[in-house]
Scaffold this active site. Structure first.
Site, PDB file in Angstrom:
ATOM      1  N   MET A 290      80.264   9.972 133.233  1.00  0.00           N
ATOM      2  CA  MET A 290      81.472   9.192 132.885  1.00  0.00           C
ATOM      3  C   MET A 290      82.535   9.385 133.948  1.00  0.00           C
ATOM      4  O   MET A 290      82.749  10.509 134.419  1.00  0.00           O
ATOM      5  CB  MET A 290      82.025   9.691 131.548  1.00  0.00           C
ATOM      6  CG  MET A 290      81.040   9.618 130.419  1.00  0.00           C
ATOM      7  SD  MET A 290      81.762  10.303 128.940  1.00  0.00           S
ATOM      8  CE  MET A 290      80.427  10.024 127.779  1.00  0.00           C
TER       9      MET A 290
ATOM     10  N   ASP B 217      71.697   4.685 121.553  1.00  0.00           N
ATOM     11  CA  ASP B 217      72.504   5.858 121.908  1.00  0.00           C
ATOM     12  C   ASP B 217      73.813   5.852 121.140  1.00  0.00           C
ATOM     13  O   ASP B 217      74.612   4.930 121.279  1.00  0.00           O
ATOM     14  CB  ASP B 217      72.758   5.774 123.430  1.00  0.00           C
ATOM     15  CG  ASP B 217      73.567   6.944 123.974  1.00  0.00           C
ATOM     16  OD1 ASP B 217      73.788   7.911 123.236  1.00  0.00           O
ATOM     17  OD2 ASP B 217      73.948   6.868 125.158  1.00  0.00           O
TER      18      ASP B 217
ATOM     19  N   SER C 113      71.069  14.320 124.344  1.00  0.00           N
ATOM     20  CA  SER C 113      72.186  14.082 125.269  1.00  0.00           C
ATOM     21  C   SER C 113      72.937  15.387 125.467  1.00  0.00           C
ATOM     22  O   SER C 113      73.499  15.947 124.514  1.00  0.00           O
ATOM     23  CB  SER C 113      73.140  13.041 124.692  1.00  0.00           C
ATOM     24  OG  SER C 113      74.391  13.145 125.351  1.00  0.00           O
TER      25      SER C 113
ATOM     26  N   HIS D 113      72.443   8.027 132.301  1.00  0.00           N
ATOM     27  CA  HIS D 113      73.226   6.935 131.728  1.00  0.00           C
ATOM     28  C   HIS D 113      74.563   6.879 132.459  1.00  0.00           C
ATOM     29  O   HIS D 113      75.433   7.719 132.219  1.00  0.00           O
ATOM     30  CB  HIS D 113      73.396   7.215 130.219  1.00  0.00           C
ATOM     31  CG  HIS D 113      74.229   6.219 129.491  1.00  0.00           C
ATOM     32  ND1 HIS D 113      74.704   6.444 128.216  1.00  0.00           N
ATOM     33  CD2 HIS D 113      74.670   4.986 129.838  1.00  0.00           C
ATOM     34  CE1 HIS D 113      75.403   5.394 127.819  1.00  0.00           C
ATOM     35  NE2 HIS D 113      75.412   4.501 128.785  1.00  0.00           N
TER      36      HIS D 113
ATOM     37  N   MET E 138      73.971   0.350 122.917  1.00  0.00           N
ATOM     38  CA  MET E 138      74.920   1.394 122.499  1.00  0.00           C
ATOM     39  C   MET E 138      75.266   1.190 121.024  1.00  0.00           C
ATOM     40  O   MET E 138      75.639   0.095 120.614  1.00  0.00           O
ATOM     41  CB  MET E 138      76.203   1.321 123.340  1.00  0.00           C
ATOM     42  CG  MET E 138      76.057   1.793 124.773  1.00  0.00           C
ATOM     43  SD  MET E 138      75.465   3.502 124.944  1.00  0.00           S
ATOM     44  CE  MET E 138      76.774   4.438 124.141  1.00  0.00           C
TER      45      MET E 138
ATOM     46  N   ASP F  97      74.759  11.930 130.517  1.00  0.00           N
ATOM     47  CA  ASP F  97      75.849  10.957 130.420  1.00  0.00           C
ATOM     48  C   ASP F  97      76.871  11.182 131.528  1.00  0.00           C
ATOM     49  O   ASP F  97      77.608  12.165 131.507  1.00  0.00           O
ATOM     50  CB  ASP F  97      76.550  11.113 129.067  1.00  0.00           C
ATOM     51  CG  ASP F  97      75.717  10.568 127.930  1.00  0.00           C
ATOM     52  OD1 ASP F  97      75.294   9.407 128.008  1.00  0.00           O
ATOM     53  OD2 ASP F  97      75.480  11.326 126.964  1.00  0.00           O
TER      54      ASP F  97
ATOM     55  N   HIS G  59      68.793  13.223 128.307  1.00  0.00           N
ATOM     56  CA  HIS G  59      69.766  12.142 128.538  1.00  0.00           C
ATOM     57  C   HIS G  59      71.035  12.734 129.149  1.00  0.00           C
ATOM     58  O   HIS G  59      71.652  13.630 128.580  1.00  0.00           O
ATOM     59  CB  HIS G  59      70.054  11.475 127.189  1.00  0.00           C
ATOM     60  CG  HIS G  59      70.935  10.277 127.243  1.00  0.00           C
ATOM     61  ND1 HIS G  59      70.457   9.010 127.504  1.00  0.00           N
ATOM     62  CD2 HIS G  59      72.272  10.139 127.063  1.00  0.00           C
ATOM     63  CE1 HIS G  59      71.460   8.145 127.468  1.00  0.00           C
ATOM     64  NE2 HIS G  59      72.575   8.810 127.205  1.00  0.00           N
TER      65      HIS G  59
ATOM     66  N   MET H 144      78.012   5.628 132.982  1.00  0.00           N
ATOM     67  CA  MET H 144      79.169   4.932 132.405  1.00  0.00           C
ATOM     68  C   MET H 144      80.263   4.961 133.454  1.00  0.00           C
ATOM     69  O   MET H 144      81.289   5.639 133.308  1.00  0.00           O
ATOM     70  CB  MET H 144      79.582   5.625 131.105  1.00  0.00           C
ATOM     71  CG  MET H 144      78.643   5.317 129.955  1.00  0.00           C
ATOM     72  SD  MET H 144      78.813   6.468 128.587  1.00  0.00           S
ATOM     73  CE  MET H 144      77.752   7.784 129.166  1.00  0.00           C
TER      74      MET H 144
ATOM     75  N   PHE I 174      82.355   9.086 124.247  1.00  0.00           N
ATOM     76  CA  PHE I 174      82.443  10.375 123.548  1.00  0.00           C
ATOM     77  C   PHE I 174      81.221  10.612 122.669  1.00  0.00           C
ATOM     78  O   PHE I 174      80.666   9.655 122.114  1.00  0.00           O
ATOM     79  CB  PHE I 174      83.696  10.414 122.658  1.00  0.00           C
ATOM     80  CG  PHE I 174      84.967  10.246 123.445  1.00  0.00           C
ATOM     81  CD1 PHE I 174      85.575  11.341 124.052  1.00  0.00           C
ATOM     82  CD2 PHE I 174      85.526   8.994 123.621  1.00  0.00           C
ATOM     83  CE1 PHE I 174      86.729  11.180 124.811  1.00  0.00           C
ATOM     84  CE2 PHE I 174      86.679   8.816 124.377  1.00  0.00           C
ATOM     85  CZ  PHE I 174      87.285   9.916 124.976  1.00  0.00           C
ATOM     86  N   GLY I 175      80.857  11.873 122.536  1.00  0.00           N
ATOM     87  CA  GLY I 175      79.811  12.246 121.597  1.00  0.00           C
ATOM     88  C   GLY I 175      80.417  12.386 120.201  1.00  0.00           C
ATOM     89  O   GLY I 175      81.641  12.365 120.034  1.00  0.00           O
TER      90      GLY I 175
END
Ligand code: DX5
Ligand code: ZN
Length: 220
Positions: free
Chosen positions: A36, A175, A7, A65, A136, A34, A32, A67, A142-143
């Site tokens: 957001m 994830d 990610s 992904h 999830m 992300d 991956h 979000m 957040f990572g």
């Protein structure tokens, strides 16, 4: 086949193209991404223009992904940007079935994600409409968060659901909070797409990818 999907949320965005090249050269076949929106999740990352830019650097599978609220509005944008797989959140769609069908109409793989508090049973009506289920294992946004242990049971249940429906081909992705200490147990629970952000990009990303992939290959 098992995939490690780094990610890029934890990568250095000032050299994002190089960061992706490094993990792909080390053996990752999937990346991956992300996305957001600051609404579905309390954080903002990047959108289609960034994905389109880094698409030029690699042929790896782009696992996007989303979000974001009402992702159906942006599916074409992300397809045009180079997504090979688009995953939307069950909780973010007014009509998840319709959204998944729209992804498939674009000729790419469709994924459905559930956040940690969403019961796995909600997935049942969509089993024929998806290529991937994303479980999830942290609250999205957040990572670098800690893996929620209960996710292992949830993955096992999803795996059983897939088998019951005759969907042995279904990809199961997990994830959040995955690293060298738990990647094998997540895979053994039934996942074949393992996302890792901070465990890859903190430190030597090439070395981290090789180490995680070796664990998957030795135990797979
Ligand atoms: C969280 C994101 C994850 C995150 C994973 O909302 O969907 O992909 O980047 O990061 P780690 O592996 O650090 O938990
Ligand atoms: Zn993600």
């Amino acid at each position: 086949m098992n995939y490690l999907a780094p990610s890029v949320l934890s990568a250095d965005f000032s050299i994002l193209g190089q960061e992706i090249e490094t993990v792909v050269r080390a053996g990752a076949r999937m990346v991956h991404l992300d996305v957001m929106d600051g609404s579905f999740v309390p954080n903002i990352s990047f959108g289609a223009p960034v994905i389109s830019s880094v698409r030029k650097n690699t042929d790896a599978l782009f696992d996007v992904h989303l979000m974001i609220d009402e992702p159906a509005r942006y599916l074409e944008d992300f397809h045009r940007a180079g997504a090979d797989l688009i995953t939307v959140h069950y909780e973010a769609c007014a009509d998840a079935g319709d959204t998944l069908m729209k992804v498939r109409e674009l000729g790419i793989r469709a994924g459905l994600a559930i956040s940690p508090d969403t019961p796995v049973e909600v997935l049942e009506p969509y089993m024929e409409l998806v290529d991937l289920i994303l479980v999830m294992s942290v609250y999205p946004g957040f990572g670098g968060q800690q893996f929620i242990e209960d996710s292992l049971t949830r993955v096992k249940v999803v795996k059983e659901m897939a088998q019951t429906c005759g969907r042995d081909d279904l990809w199961i992705e997990v994830d959040g909070g995955i690293g060298p200490d738990n990647i094998v147990s997540v895979m053994k629970a039934g996942a074949n797409v393992l996302v890792a952000g901070s465990a890859v990009f903190r430190g030597d990303s090439g070395e981290n990818v090789r180490r995680l992939m070796t664990l998957l290959e030795e135990q797979g």
